[in-house]
Structure formats: structure tokens, C-alpha cells
Design a protein around this motif. Structure first.
Motif, short mmCIF file in Angstrom:
data_model
loop_
_atom_site.label_atom_id
_atom_site.label_comp_id
_atom_site.label_asym_id
_atom_site.label_seq_id
_atom_site.Cartn_x
_atom_site.Cartn_y
_atom_site.Cartn_z
N PHE A 36 -63.57 72.93 -16.84
CA PHE A 36 -63.04 73.86 -17.85
C PHE A 36 -63.61 75.25 -17.62
O PHE A 36 -63.89 75.61 -16.50
N ARG A 37 -63.79 76.06 -18.69
CA ARG A 37 -64.24 77.44 -18.43
C ARG A 37 -65.75 77.50 -18.34
O ARG A 37 -66.47 76.97 -19.19
N PRO A 58 -76.92 75.34 -18.62
CA PRO A 58 -76.14 74.18 -18.16
C PRO A 58 -74.98 74.58 -17.24
O PRO A 58 -74.49 73.77 -16.46
N SER A 59 -74.54 75.84 -17.35
CA SER A 59 -73.39 76.25 -16.51
C SER A 59 -73.75 76.25 -15.03
O SER A 59 -72.86 76.23 -14.17
N PHE A 63 -53.98 78.24 -5.21
CA PHE A 63 -55.22 77.57 -5.63
C PHE A 63 -56.23 78.58 -6.17
O PHE A 63 -56.73 78.47 -7.29
N SER A 64 -56.54 79.58 -5.34
CA SER A 64 -57.62 80.49 -5.77
C SER A 64 -57.13 81.39 -6.91
O SER A 64 -57.90 81.69 -7.82
N ALA A 97 -59.09 80.94 -13.91
CA ALA A 97 -59.05 79.96 -15.01
C ALA A 97 -60.45 79.43 -15.30
O ALA A 97 -60.87 79.30 -16.45
N VAL A 98 -61.20 79.15 -14.24
CA VAL A 98 -62.55 78.61 -14.43
C VAL A 98 -63.51 79.71 -14.86
O VAL A 98 -64.50 79.45 -15.55
N GLY A 99 -63.20 80.94 -14.48
CA GLY A 99 -64.03 82.07 -14.89
C GLY A 99 -65.19 82.30 -13.95
O GLY A 99 -66.35 82.39 -14.38
N LEU A 100 -64.88 82.38 -12.62
CA LEU A 100 -65.94 82.74 -11.68
C LEU A 100 -66.22 84.24 -11.82
O LEU A 100 -65.59 84.93 -12.62
N TYR A 101 -67.16 84.74 -11.06
CA TYR A 101 -67.63 86.13 -11.21
C TYR A 101 -66.44 87.08 -11.22
O TYR A 101 -65.63 87.11 -10.30
#
Ligand SMILES: Nc1ncnc2c1ncn2[C@@H]1O[C@H](COP(=O)(O)OP(=O)(O)OP(=O)(O)O)[C@@H](O)[C@H]1O
Ligand SMILES: [Mg+2]
Length: 615
Positions: free
Chosen positions: A376-377, A383-384, A451-452, A458-462
């Protein structure tokens, strides 16, 4: 000389005293002794232009070997004896210029229509000075000659849909007919077909021969009425010739030896039963081999044999004087048009394969959705770190596996077509590999962007466009690496399952040893650390971690004391788990690109040098 003119003139194929032997090992052990094995013993024959010759014999009698030897196909082993074509000694160049060879298995691209299949072959084989309209005219005349007009617009098909077996065989014959060869070799053109279709194919071959061509084919278990369509027959067993001569004389010849075909029996079945060596026990072997030896002896003392030897002697005399060489018009070997044709053909084949194309385009995206549902996000608390690391691990593993599976789905059919066409001298391994890469490029790029484009945001990478581009680039190279590994193993191992297992094992080992996500690379044994330098996963993990963790602030939840939070920021994580990853970012990206590209080039050597004795 034009192709049509060459065919009009016709060629007589004569062979005298042809023997063939190989060196074999009875086990795979490197210490197993090498044994000499005779496959053909003193074969003789003569086929005039306008005639067919059927080579008959039970399985393992040496039919395909003889055909390969006559067609000068590189099969290893030692060939002795004389083979003449129109009085000139045969060479592989001469054969390639005037002859076509139809292999036992149909190796065709399943999603092209009959017309397209033949047109692409025309584009590869015929000279560029011919216009497309002229090439199409040639294609249409081949289609008409082989009775394929009713299916000209239909797809060739694979195992499930498409042409019938007999029609597909005709297309394979058509592939060789484009240059209008004056000699046609066919290995088991009727295998796997019902009796009616098999007869129809042999009738077609007979008609092709009537137009001044020389048609030589192997066949087993033909229907008795097919025999009337043969001009010359050669009966073989255990590499020995029991009879070569006109089909008409075969029955009278055997009856003079006391082998009268029983009423209501198929004479071909009867003769084949008579000459076949029964290997079931030593006793049956001794009896049947003695019969075979006596039949071979009878044949060598027969008038048919003497007559043949006289003719062959005359041919040999002409051969001493003959220097002429007939050359069919062929396409020049220029690379660009060839590459263009190959890429265009592969693209059409891929575009038509709805299931394959959808899988190629959407697998990565579905994989991204799956990880998103799981992760998820991402937050930016302690924990992230675990979730983030888990995501990166999956993101690195997924494209490599999917790329490899893409190769397993698409490459084998194209590779088999390549093996056939390269044997026909149409193009080389470099043109094939390059066209494969080019035709798959747009699907690879699209799949990775899907994909990317989805999972990164959606996942919220940097949150940085530049970092998104680095992420996407690495993903692309990982997928390319996976597919290249698939091509490599498929070029080395013929069986897809074996290639798949080998590639999966390499990928798993690489991820395990070098990703550093399952266990810090600092804490694994030193030899494994060194092995890691040889794997792509090491560099990909470092790039991914640096790209994601550099500058990332990791909050400590209010209910925890600061000492309970292991990492205050991303740099601390990098320093502990992947020291040097930030400093080596660009170097690592370069290594990844180099790795993936080098691996794409490597299959070239296997495709070129590992000879596949496909039949
Ligand atoms: N390169 C090779 N190494 C070892 N044995 C070989 C080789 N080529 C052929 N043979 C052997 O020679 C014999 C004849 O083989 P070939 O394939 O010519 O038979 P065939 O008459 O075409 O059989 P089939 O009807 O099953 O196709 C077989 O016993 C085969 O195993
Ligand atoms: Mg065979």
C-alpha cells in the motif's frame, strides 16, 4: 542466370559409393571411449531432372543422413564417395545455389498468413533489384503451384489454430520454392499426415518434378498407390542399399529374387518388412541381418546395379571436365534491408499474437498492482523501512523474472525459424538477435513505463521526477537482463523447460547472494561477497537504495523513545546496509546497462557456434 532459367535447364543428381560415419560416445562421461559408427555404406543413385526419387526404409535406416549428405548439410562426421550435380562435383555453395531443403518439421511463424510468410522469404531471398510487385508475383505463382490459393490469406497457426498439417507442409515447401530451385530435397514430407493428404503431397512433388526439377525425398510407410508417383526408389536398411532403380522395376526385381509380394498386400510394406533388421533379440537380429546381407549382395550383382554403375561412370567422366556452376539469383547480403525485413516480420508476428502481446504489455503492471495491494502507500516512519526495502526487493526481482519468462514465450519459435533460415544461408545470428531486440523494444519500454508509472507514484517512493527516471531506467535494464538471460539459456539448451530452470536458478542465486535485502552483504561469507560483484542484483540494489533513501527523513513515532528508532534518516540506512551506494550511483547504473547489453550479445556466440542438428 535467372532462377526460372536454372529450373528450366534442370539438374541431374548422381552419387556413387557414398559412405558416412560418425564418432560417437555411448555415455556422456568425458572418459567414455569414442566409437566409430558407420551410418551409410556405399550408397549409389542417379536422379535425372524431371524425376522424383523416394528414399525408403524403416526408422534409423539412414534416410535423413543420406539426404543430408547429398544436400551437403553440415552434419559432422566423415563423408566419402562422389556426388555430382549435372556432372560437376557437389559443393555446399553449389547446392545452396541450386537446391532447396525442406526439413522434417515445419518451422514457421504462426501468426503470419501464408502470403506474408512467403513474401518475407521472397524479400530475404530475392535480389533487391526486383520490385515488391515482382516478388509478390513470384509468391502468388508458388501459392498457385502448391495449391494453397484457398488459404493464402489464412494464418499459418501453431499447434491449435491455423492451417492443416498438409497445408503447413506445403507452405514449408513453398518457402524453398521461392527461388525456384531445380533440386528439391525433402525429409519426410508426409510424416504425421493421413494417407489421403500424404498422397496429395506426393502428387504435388511429382508435379513439381515434371517441371524439370529433381525432387528427392525420404518417406516411410507410403500407401501402395503412391508408389506409382515415384520415378526412382531407393530402399535402405541399417545404412545399406538394398535397391536403387526405377520404381517400375522394383516388383519384378524382387520377384526374381523370390520375394513375391503376396496378393492384397502393400508391396512397399512387404519389402520394408523383408529388409528391416529386427533388433528385438540376438536371434532375430542374426536372422534378419543375414537376409539383409544376402539382399545387398544380390543387388550388387544385379543387372540394375551394373547399369547404374555404367551411367555413374559416365557422369564421373563428365565431372572431370565440368567446371560450370549454376547460380540462382539471390538477395545481396546487405545488412540493413535484411534487418528491416526481419524486424518487420517479427513485429507483425508479435502484434498478431493477442495473448502473447497482452502478457508482455501487462504482466509488469499487474505485478506492480499486486505489490501495491500488499505494501500500500509507504509512510516515512520507522516501520516503513521494512516495507520500503521489501518493495525495492520485489521491484528488482520482478522485472528480471518477467523478462526471462517473456523470452521463454516468444524466443523458441523464432529461434527455430532462425536455425532453418540460417542453414539456408539467408542471414546470420547477429541480424537475428538485433531484429529480435528491435521488435521487442516497444513492448519492453511500454511494459516498464506502465509498471513504474503506476507503482512508483502509487506506493509513494521518493517524490522526484529525476529519481523516477533512474528507477524506470534500472527497471528497463533489469527486464532486458532477464530476457537476455532467457535468450542465452535458450540458445544453449534446446528444451524450453531446461532453459527455464537454468535461468530461474541463476536469477534466484544472483538475488540471494547479492541483493543485500535478505541478509546484509556485509555479513555474508567473504567468497559470497566476491561472487556478488559478478551479479547484476548487487548493483541494482545499490542504485535502488541510494535512489530511494538518500535525503529521506525517517520519523520516530511519538510513543517511542528516540533510542528505539534505529534510523533517523535514509543515509544511516544506506551506510549500514549498502555503504558506498550513493557515491557509486552513476558507476552502478553504467555497470547495469553494460551487464544487460553484454548479456544480450552473448547468445550470439551460442546461436552461431553451437550447431543444432535439427531435422
Ligand atoms: N550424428 C550422429 N551421431 C550418432 N548417430 C547418428 C548421427 N546421425 C545419425 N545417427 C544414427 O544413424 C542412424 C540413421 O539415422 P537417420 O536419422 O538417418 O535415420 P532415418 O532413416 O532418417 O530414421 P527416421 O525414419 O526415424 O527419421 C540412426 O541409428 C541414428 O541414430
Ligand atoms: Mg529421418
Amino acid at each position: 542466370m535467372s532462377a526460372a532459367a536454372a529450373a528450366a535447364e534442370g539438374h541431374c543428381l548422381a552419387f556413387r559409393n557414398v559412405s558416412y560415419s560418425v564418432q560417437v560416445k555411448h555415455s556422456r562421461s568425458p572418459f567414455a571411449p569414442v566409437v566409430h559408427k558407420d551410418i551409410l555404406m556405399h550408397s549409389h543413385g542417379l536422379v535425372e531432372a524431371g524425376q522424383t526419387m523416394a528414399i525408403l526404409g524403416s526408422s534409423g535406416s539412414g534416410k535423413t543422413s543420406l539426404l543430408d549428405v547429398l544436400a551437403c548439410r553440415n552434419i559432422g562426421g566423415t563423408v566419402t564417395g562422389d556426388i555430382y550435380l549435372n556432372g560437376a562435383r557437389v559443393t555446399s555453395e553449389l547446392i545452396q545455389d541450386v537446391a532447396g531443403y525442406v526439413m522434417q518439421d515445419d518451422r514457421l511463424l504462426p501468426n503470419l498468413t501464408v502470403t506474408e510468410t512467403l513474401f518475407y522469404i521472397a524479400a530475404l531471398k530475392l535480389p533487391s533489384s526486383m520490385t515488391d510487385a515482382d516478388k509478390m508475383e513470384r509468391v502468388n505463382s508458388v501459392i498457385a503451384e502448391l495449391g494453397l490459393r484457398h488459404v493464402a490469406g489464412n494464418r499459418v497457426g501453431g499447434n491449435t489454430r491455423g492451417l492443416s498439417g498438409g497445408e503447413r507442409r506445403r507452405v514449408s515447401i513453398g518457402v524453398q520454392m521461392i527461388l525456384d530451385p531445380s533440386v528439391l530435397f525433402l525429409d519426410e514430407p508426409t510424416s504425421g499426415l493421413d494417407a489421403f493428404t500424404a498422397t496429395a503431397i506426393v502428387k504435388t512433388l511429382s508435379q513439381l518434378a515434371r517441371r524439370n526439377r529433381t525432387v528427392i525425398f525420404t518417406i516411410h510407410q507410403p500407401r501402395s498407390d503412391i508408389c506409382q508417383l515415384f520415378d526412382q526408389v531407393m530402399l535402405m536398411s541399417k545404412g545399406y542399399t538394398v535397391y536403387t532403380g526405377s520404381a517400375q522395376n522394383m516388383l519384378p526385381y524382387f520377384s526374381t529374387l523370390g520375394f513375391e509380394c503376396p496378393e492384397y498386400s502393400n508391396p512397399l510394406d512387404y519389402f520394408l518388412d523383408t529388409i528391416t533388421v529386427d533388433d528385438r533379440s540376438q536371434q532375430t537380429f542374426d536372422i534378419s541381418f543375414a537376409i539383409l546381407q544376402s539382399l545387398v549382395g544380390c543387388y550388387e550383382r544385379s543387372a540394375t546395379y551394373t547399369e547404374l554403375q555404367t551411367k555413374l561412370g559416365q557422369v564421373a567422366q563428365i565431372a572431370e571436365a565440368a567446371t560450370q556452376r549454376q547460380v540462382l539469383n539471390r538477395a545481396s547480403e546487405s545488412c540493413l534491408p535484411q534487418l528491416n525485413t526481419l524486424t518487420g516480420r517479427a513485429t507483425v508476428n508479435l502484434r498478431r499474437d493477442a495473448d502473447g502481446l497482452n502478457a508482455r504489455l501487462t504482466q509488469q503492471l499487474l505485478f506492480g498492482v499486486l505489490i501495491f495491494i500488499f505494501v500500500f502507500r509507504l509512510k516515512t516512519d520507522q516501520p516503513s523501512v521494512q516495507n520500503r526495502t521489501g518493495f525495492l526487493y520485489e521491484a528488482i526481482s520482478g522485472p528480471v523474472f518477467i523478462g526471462m519468462l517473456n523470452a521463454m514465450a516468444l524466443f523458441p519459435t523464432q529461434r527455430d525459424v532462425f536455425y532453418r533460415e540460417s542453414r539456408d544461408g539467408l542471414y546470420g545470428a547477429s541480424a537475428f538477435l538485433l531484429s529480435y531486440t528491435l521488435h521487442a523494444l516497444w513492448t519492453d519500454v511500454t511494459a516498464i513505463l506502465l509498471f513504474s508509472g503506476f507503482s512508483y507514484w502509487a506506493v509513494g517512493l521518493y517524490s522526484s521526477f529525476a529519481r523516477f527516471c533512474i528507477f524506470t531506467t534500472v527497471m528497463y535494464f533489469l527486464q532486458l537482463f532477464g530476457e537476455s538471460l532467457g535468450l542465452l539459456t535458450l540458445s544453449f539448451f534446446y528444451e524450453t523447460t531446461v532453459a527455464n530452470q537454468a535461468a530461474s536458478l541463476i536469477i534466484s542465486a544472483s538475488a540471494l547472494v547479492a541483493s543485500g535485502f535478505l541478509r546484509s552483504t556485509q555479513s555474508i561469507p567473504v567468497f559470497l561477497q566476491y561472487m556478488g560483484y559478478a551479479t547484476l542484483h548487487k548493483y541494482a540494489s545499490e542504485v535502488m537504495v541510494a535512489n530511494e533513501y538518500q535525503g529521506l527523513q525517517l520519523e520516530c513515532p511519538a510513543n517511542l523513545p528516540p533510542s528505539a528508532c534505529e534510523y533517523q534518516n535514509g543515509e544511516q540506512y544506506i551506510d549500514e546496509m549498502f555503504p558506498g551506494a550513493v557515491e557509486h550511483l552513476w558507476r552502478n547504473i553504467g555497470i547495469i546497462a553494460g551487464f544487460a547489453t553484454a548479456l544480450r550479445i552473448l547468445p550470439y556466440f551460442f546461436l552461431k557456434f553451437v550447431q543444432r542438428s535439427l531435422r
